[in-house]
Design a protein around this motif. Structure first.
Motif, PDB file in Angstrom:
ATOM      1  N   VAL A 126      -2.252  16.621   2.905  1.00  0.00           N
ATOM      2  CA  VAL A 126      -2.729  17.801   3.651  1.00  0.00           C
ATOM      3  C   VAL A 126      -2.661  19.030   2.748  1.00  0.00           C
ATOM      4  CG1 VAL A 126      -2.224  19.321   5.611  1.00  0.00           C
ATOM      5  CG2 VAL A 126      -2.114  16.829   5.898  1.00  0.00           C
ATOM      6  N   ASN A 127      -1.575  19.114   1.989  1.00  0.00           N
ATOM      7  CA  ASN A 127      -1.393  20.258   1.078  1.00  0.00           C
ATOM      8  C   ASN A 127      -2.508  20.329   0.028  1.00  0.00           C
ATOM      9  OD1 ASN A 127       0.236  21.038  -1.794  1.00  0.00           O
ATOM     10  ND2 ASN A 127       0.470  22.462  -0.070  1.00  0.00           N
ATOM     11  N   LEU A 128      -3.018  19.136  -0.348  1.00  0.00           N
ATOM     12  CA  LEU A 128      -4.115  19.068  -1.330  1.00  0.00           C
ATOM     13  C   LEU A 128      -5.485  19.117  -0.645  1.00  0.00           C
ATOM     14  CD1 LEU A 128      -2.829  16.271  -3.765  1.00  0.00           C
ATOM     15  CD2 LEU A 128      -3.067  18.708  -4.289  1.00  0.00           C
ATOM     16  N   SER A 129      -5.470  19.343   0.661  1.00  0.00           N
ATOM     17  CA  SER A 129      -6.725  19.352   1.447  1.00  0.00           C
ATOM     18  C   SER A 129      -7.516  18.057   1.304  1.00  0.00           C
ATOM     19  CB  SER A 129      -7.614  20.545   1.032  1.00  0.00           C
ATOM     20  OG  SER A 129      -6.897  21.739   1.164  1.00  0.00           O
ATOM     21  N   ILE A 130      -6.799  16.949   1.259  1.00  0.00           N
ATOM     22  CA  ILE A 130      -7.424  15.617   1.292  1.00  0.00           C
ATOM     23  C   ILE A 130      -7.533  15.213   2.762  1.00  0.00           C
ATOM     24  CG2 ILE A 130      -7.223  13.207   0.549  1.00  0.00           C
ATOM     25  CD1 ILE A 130      -7.445  15.231  -1.780  1.00  0.00           C
ATOM     26  N   PRO A 131      -8.750  15.059   3.299  1.00  0.00           N
ATOM     27  CA  PRO A 131      -8.869  14.893   4.750  1.00  0.00           C
ATOM     28  C   PRO A 131      -8.678  13.475   5.274  1.00  0.00           C
ATOM     29  CG  PRO A 131     -11.037  15.120   3.742  1.00  0.00           C
ATOM     30  CD  PRO A 131     -10.054  15.275   2.640  1.00  0.00           C
ATOM     31  N   TRP A 132      -8.915  12.470   4.444  1.00  0.00           N
ATOM     32  CA  TRP A 132      -8.896  11.076   4.891  1.00  0.00           C
ATOM     33  C   TRP A 132      -7.818  10.275   4.167  1.00  0.00           C
ATOM     34  CZ3 TRP A 132     -11.867   8.799   8.682  1.00  0.00           C
ATOM     35  CH2 TRP A 132     -12.981   9.526   9.154  1.00  0.00           C
ATOM     36  N   VAL A 133      -7.409   9.178   4.817  1.00  0.00           N
ATOM     37  CA  VAL A 133      -6.504   8.218   4.162  1.00  0.00           C
ATOM     38  C   VAL A 133      -6.807   6.815   4.676  1.00  0.00           C
ATOM     39  CG1 VAL A 133      -4.637   8.577   5.864  1.00  0.00           C
ATOM     40  CG2 VAL A 133      -4.091   7.650   3.601  1.00  0.00           C
ATOM     41  N   ILE A 134      -6.841   5.879   3.736  1.00  0.00           N
ATOM     42  CA  ILE A 134      -6.986   4.451   4.092  1.00  0.00           C
ATOM     43  C   ILE A 134      -5.585   3.915   4.376  1.00  0.00           C
ATOM     44  CG2 ILE A 134      -7.615   2.153   3.238  1.00  0.00           C
ATOM     45  CD1 ILE A 134      -9.604   3.551   1.314  1.00  0.00           C
ATOM     46  N   ILE A 135      -5.400   3.213   5.472  1.00  0.00           N
ATOM     47  CA  ILE A 135      -4.076   2.655   5.791  1.00  0.00           C
ATOM     48  C   ILE A 135      -4.225   1.193   6.216  1.00  0.00           C
ATOM     49  CG2 ILE A 135      -2.134   2.776   7.423  1.00  0.00           C
ATOM     50  CD1 ILE A 135      -2.392   5.797   7.388  1.00  0.00           C
ATOM     51  N   GLY A 136      -3.285   0.368   5.735  1.00  0.00           N
ATOM     52  CA  GLY A 136      -3.252  -1.026   6.157  1.00  0.00           C
ATOM     53  C   GLY A 136      -4.214  -1.932   5.434  1.00  0.00           C
ATOM     54  N   HIS A 137      -4.620  -1.507   4.235  1.00  0.00           N
ATOM     55  CA  HIS A 137      -5.541  -2.385   3.483  1.00  0.00           C
ATOM     56  C   HIS A 137      -4.865  -3.742   3.293  1.00  0.00           C
ATOM     57  CE1 HIS A 137      -8.042  -4.065   0.342  1.00  0.00           C
ATOM     58  NE2 HIS A 137      -8.965  -3.225   0.756  1.00  0.00           N
ATOM     59  N   SER A 138      -5.664  -4.821   3.322  1.00  0.00           N
ATOM     60  CA  SER A 138      -5.056  -6.167   3.275  1.00  0.00           C
ATOM     61  C   SER A 138      -4.313  -6.395   1.970  1.00  0.00           C
ATOM     62  CB  SER A 138      -6.133  -7.238   3.447  1.00  0.00           C
ATOM     63  OG  SER A 138      -7.013  -7.219   2.350  1.00  0.00           O
ATOM     64  N   GLU A 139      -4.745  -5.720   0.901  1.00  0.00           N
ATOM     65  CA  GLU A 139      -4.009  -5.906  -0.358  1.00  0.00           C
ATOM     66  C   GLU A 139      -2.576  -5.376  -0.230  1.00  0.00           C
ATOM     67  OE1 GLU A 139      -8.215  -5.682  -2.748  1.00  0.00           O
ATOM     68  OE2 GLU A 139      -6.901  -3.944  -2.727  1.00  0.00           O
ATOM     69  N   ARG A 140      -2.392  -4.351   0.595  1.00  0.00           N
ATOM     70  CA  ARG A 140      -1.035  -3.830   0.811  1.00  0.00           C
ATOM     71  C   ARG A 140      -0.293  -4.697   1.839  1.00  0.00           C
ATOM     72  NH1 ARG A 140       0.112   0.722  -1.593  1.00  0.00           N
ATOM     73  NH2 ARG A 140       1.949   0.953  -0.256  1.00  0.00           N
ATOM     74  N   ARG A 141      -1.020  -5.157   2.853  1.00  0.00           N
ATOM     75  CA  ARG A 141      -0.375  -6.031   3.841  1.00  0.00           C
ATOM     76  C   ARG A 141       0.140  -7.292   3.148  1.00  0.00           C
ATOM     77  NH1 ARG A 141      -1.962  -5.346   9.511  1.00  0.00           N
ATOM     78  NH2 ARG A 141      -3.451  -3.640   9.779  1.00  0.00           N
ATOM     79  N   GLN A 142      -0.648  -7.822   2.233  1.00  0.00           N
ATOM     80  CA  GLN A 142      -0.288  -9.082   1.567  1.00  0.00           C
ATOM     81  C   GLN A 142       0.728  -8.850   0.452  1.00  0.00           C
ATOM     82  OE1 GLN A 142      -3.188 -12.020   1.257  1.00  0.00           O
ATOM     83  NE2 GLN A 142      -3.236 -11.611   3.469  1.00  0.00           N
ATOM     84  N   LEU A 143       0.416  -7.925  -0.456  1.00  0.00           N
ATOM     85  CA  LEU A 143       1.252  -7.772  -1.659  1.00  0.00           C
ATOM     86  C   LEU A 143       2.552  -7.028  -1.377  1.00  0.00           C
ATOM     87  CD1 LEU A 143      -1.640  -6.767  -4.137  1.00  0.00           C
ATOM     88  CD2 LEU A 143      -0.567  -9.034  -3.858  1.00  0.00           C
ATOM     89  N   LEU A 144       2.500  -6.114  -0.399  1.00  0.00           N
ATOM     90  CA  LEU A 144       3.689  -5.279  -0.128  1.00  0.00           C
ATOM     91  C   LEU A 144       4.283  -5.567   1.247  1.00  0.00           C
ATOM     92  CD1 LEU A 144       2.137  -2.020  -1.604  1.00  0.00           C
ATOM     93  CD2 LEU A 144       3.887  -3.443  -2.687  1.00  0.00           C
ATOM     94  N   ASN A 145       3.808  -6.648   1.850  1.00  0.00           N
ATOM     95  CA  ASN A 145       4.343  -7.054   3.159  1.00  0.00           C
ATOM     96  C   ASN A 145       4.282  -5.962   4.213  1.00  0.00           C
ATOM     97  OD1 ASN A 145       5.005  -9.762   2.948  1.00  0.00           O
ATOM     98  ND2 ASN A 145       6.738  -9.280   1.613  1.00  0.00           N
ATOM     99  N   GLU A 146       3.223  -5.230   4.273  1.00  0.00           N
ATOM    100  CA  GLU A 146       3.086  -4.208   5.314  1.00  0.00           C
ATOM    101  C   GLU A 146       2.750  -4.901   6.630  1.00  0.00           C
ATOM    102  OE1 GLU A 146       1.963  -0.184   2.796  1.00  0.00           O
ATOM    103  OE2 GLU A 146       0.556  -0.905   4.303  1.00  0.00           O
ATOM    104  N   SER A 147       3.672  -4.836   7.583  1.00  0.00           N
ATOM    105  CA  SER A 147       3.485  -5.517   8.887  1.00  0.00           C
ATOM    106  C   SER A 147       2.547  -4.714   9.787  1.00  0.00           C
ATOM    107  CB  SER A 147       4.848  -5.631   9.570  1.00  0.00           C
ATOM    108  OG  SER A 147       5.289  -4.328   9.936  1.00  0.00           O
ATOM    109  N   ASN A 148       2.113  -5.358  10.871  1.00  0.00           N
ATOM    110  CA  ASN A 148       1.265  -4.654  11.847  1.00  0.00           C
ATOM    111  C   ASN A 148       1.965  -3.408  12.365  1.00  0.00           C
ATOM    112  OD1 ASN A 148      -0.568  -6.705  11.538  1.00  0.00           O
ATOM    113  ND2 ASN A 148      -0.225  -7.618  13.561  1.00  0.00           N
ATOM    114  N   GLU A 149       3.280  -3.534  12.628  1.00  0.00           N
ATOM    115  CA  GLU A 149       4.048  -2.398  13.154  1.00  0.00           C
ATOM    116  C   GLU A 149       4.114  -1.263  12.138  1.00  0.00           C
ATOM    117  OE1 GLU A 149       3.888  -3.609  16.436  1.00  0.00           O
ATOM    118  OE2 GLU A 149       5.237  -1.882  16.338  1.00  0.00           O
ATOM    119  N   PHE A 150       4.380  -1.637  10.897  1.00  0.00           N
ATOM    120  CA  PHE A 150       4.521  -0.626   9.831  1.00  0.00           C
ATOM    121  C   PHE A 150       3.189   0.094   9.637  1.00  0.00           C
ATOM    122  CE2 PHE A 150       6.723   1.395   6.513  1.00  0.00           C
ATOM    123  CZ  PHE A 150       6.021   1.350   5.316  1.00  0.00           C
TER     124      PHE A 150
END
Ligand SMILES: O=C(COP(=O)(O)O)NO
Length: 249
Positions: A85-109
């Motif tokens: 927000v401080n950098l005025s970046i308006p969008w963010v991708i969250i939950g990409h499968s590469e992160r779900r798989q490689l970093l074990n990001e759960s549905n809850e997380f």
């Protein structure tokens, strides 16, 4: 309800300063429909966000590829929503499968991350998708419904959310989902949202497809009634990304 076409470019962990500047030059010179027809959001690695944002044409926007799940602090290596927000970046991708798989990001997380990013005023491309094993086991809809349910349970509104269906077996493989496969899952997801969130959200939320989209296959996907755009990986680093933007319906 007419949903504005959305084309995201996920640059993943790629690029040098020179390379990203070249991509931005290609984007800035591109002849594309106006913002009233298609929303274009490109997502460079964190380190290139400021330079891409400073050089990119004003009718295109930038996204981070991730952000932390709560307020910043003693979380070495993380980037907080507040910093974006401080950098005025308006969008963010969250939950990409590469992160779900490689970093074990759960549905809850992932759901907690989506909720926190929205609470800080960011707009979110929330990624879901099944693995090849899950598709072959016939549980695709159960899997993507669970992923969507986790997010729906944590967010106060879908106004600033774009849902990206990215079958894991199509990401980076060249094995794009057929138009029928994509339309089937997108339509089922919209039905799920209609039954479990609201009719209004179901008709307004953009559900975009990702997984080996390129200049050659984008048109037949774009004409599917429940495909509202794309989240493009490899092809977003190439000039054919402009063709994908121009497939907007
Ligand atoms: O991960 C993807 C898709 O990647 P590809 O287009 O390279 O399959 N989008 O976020």
């Amino acid at each position: 309800m007419a949903r504005k076409f959305f084309v995201g470019g996920n640059w993943k962990c790629n690029g040098t300063t020179e390379e990203v500047k070249k991509i931005v030059t290609t984007l800035n010179e591109a002849k594309v429909p106006g913002e009233d027809v298609v929303e274009v959001v490109v997502s460079p690695p964190f380190v290139f966000l400021p330079v891409v944002k400073s050089l990119l044409r004003p009718d295109f926007h930038v996204a981070a590829q991730n952000c932390w799940v709560r307020k910043g602090g003693a979380y070495t290596g993380e980037v907080s929503a507040e910093m974006l927000v401080n950098l005025s970046i308006p969008w963010v991708i969250i939950g990409h499968s590469e992160r779900r798989q490689l970093l074990n990001e759960s549905n809850e997380f992932v759901a907690d991350k989506v909720a926190y990013a929205l609470s800080q005023g960011l707009k979110v491309i929330a990624c879901i998708g099944e693995t090849l094993e899950q598709r072959e086991a016939g549980i695709t809809m159960a899997v993507v419904a669970d992923q969507t349910k986790a997010i729906a349970a944590k967010i106060p509104s879908w106004n600033n959310v774009v849902l990206a269906y990215e079958p894991v077996w199509a990401i980076g493989t060249g094995k794009v989902a057929t138009p029928a496969q994509a339309q089937e899952v997108h339509a089922d997801l919209r039905k799920w949202i209609h039954s479990n969130v609201s009719a209004e959200v179901a008709s307004s939320v953009r559900i975009i497809y990702g997984g080996s989209v390129n200049g050659g296959n984008c048109k037949e996907l774009a004409v599917q009634p429940d495909v509202d755009g794309f989240l493009v990986g490899g092809a977003s680093l190439k000039p054919e990304f402009i063709d994908i933007i121009n497939s907007a319906t």
